[in-house]
Design an enzyme around this catalytic site. Structure first.
Site, mmCIF file in Angstrom:
data_model
loop_
_atom_site.group_PDB
_atom_site.id
_atom_site.type_symbol
_atom_site.label_atom_id
_atom_site.label_comp_id
_atom_site.label_asym_id
_atom_site.label_seq_id
_atom_site.Cartn_x
_atom_site.Cartn_y
_atom_site.Cartn_z
ATOM 1 N N HIS A 142 59.402 9.442 -11.047
ATOM 2 C CA HIS A 142 59.838 8.219 -10.373
ATOM 3 C C HIS A 142 59.630 8.296 -8.863
ATOM 4 O O HIS A 142 59.399 7.270 -8.222
ATOM 5 C CB HIS A 142 61.291 7.895 -10.733
ATOM 6 C CG HIS A 142 61.401 7.234 -12.063
ATOM 7 N ND1 HIS A 142 61.303 7.926 -13.254
ATOM 8 C CD2 HIS A 142 61.546 5.928 -12.393
ATOM 9 C CE1 HIS A 142 61.397 7.069 -14.255
ATOM 10 N NE2 HIS A 142 61.545 5.851 -13.760
ATOM 11 N N TRP A 178 55.174 3.614 -20.195
ATOM 12 C CA TRP A 178 55.982 4.041 -21.337
ATOM 13 C C TRP A 178 55.367 5.259 -22.022
ATOM 14 O O TRP A 178 56.075 6.201 -22.361
ATOM 15 C CB TRP A 178 56.115 2.910 -22.346
ATOM 16 C CG TRP A 178 57.020 1.793 -21.962
ATOM 17 C CD1 TRP A 178 57.896 1.734 -20.901
ATOM 18 C CD2 TRP A 178 57.139 0.546 -22.633
ATOM 19 N NE1 TRP A 178 58.544 0.529 -20.884
ATOM 20 C CE2 TRP A 178 58.102 -0.225 -21.935
ATOM 21 C CE3 TRP A 178 56.524 0.003 -23.750
ATOM 22 C CZ2 TRP A 178 58.470 -1.504 -22.343
ATOM 23 C CZ3 TRP A 178 56.887 -1.278 -24.150
ATOM 24 C CH2 TRP A 178 57.852 -2.019 -23.452
#
Length: 103
Positions: free
Chosen positions: A22, A76
């Protein structure tokens, strides 16, 4: 502007990797989220349970509604090895009901 909260589950032992990924979020994914009206997006980790708690503001779509886009599907797949996922690689995500807000 609406607030939306949900929880997801991180596989134990992958906290540092989750943070790293992230910290290096793909610019095109960040741009898509902003263009869809997602802002003020935070994810918190409960280290005891490996539960991720996410909160975001929305003026358009939720990040959870962008799963038909190629970049979100790619993200994903990239995250599937460290999170609990559905068969389509989307994270298992549970919406949370707001019960208190102090502005």
């Amino acid at each position: 502007m609406q607030r939306f909260a949900f929880k997801m589950k991180l596989k134990p032992g992958f906290e540092a990797e989750y943070i790293k990924r992230h910290d290096e979020i793909w610019p095109e994914l960040a741009q898509l989220l902003k263009e869809a009206g997602v802002s003020d997006y935070s994810i918190f980790l409960d280290e005891e349970t490996s539960t991720l708690f996410a909160v975001q503001k929305q003026s358009g779509q939720s990040s959870q509604d962008l799963g038909t886009t190629a970049i979100v599907q790619k993200w994903w797949a990239y995250m599937a090895d460290i999170m609990e996922t559905n068969p389509d690689n989307s994270p298992v995500s549970i919406s949370l009901k707001e019960v208190f807000y102090l502005a």
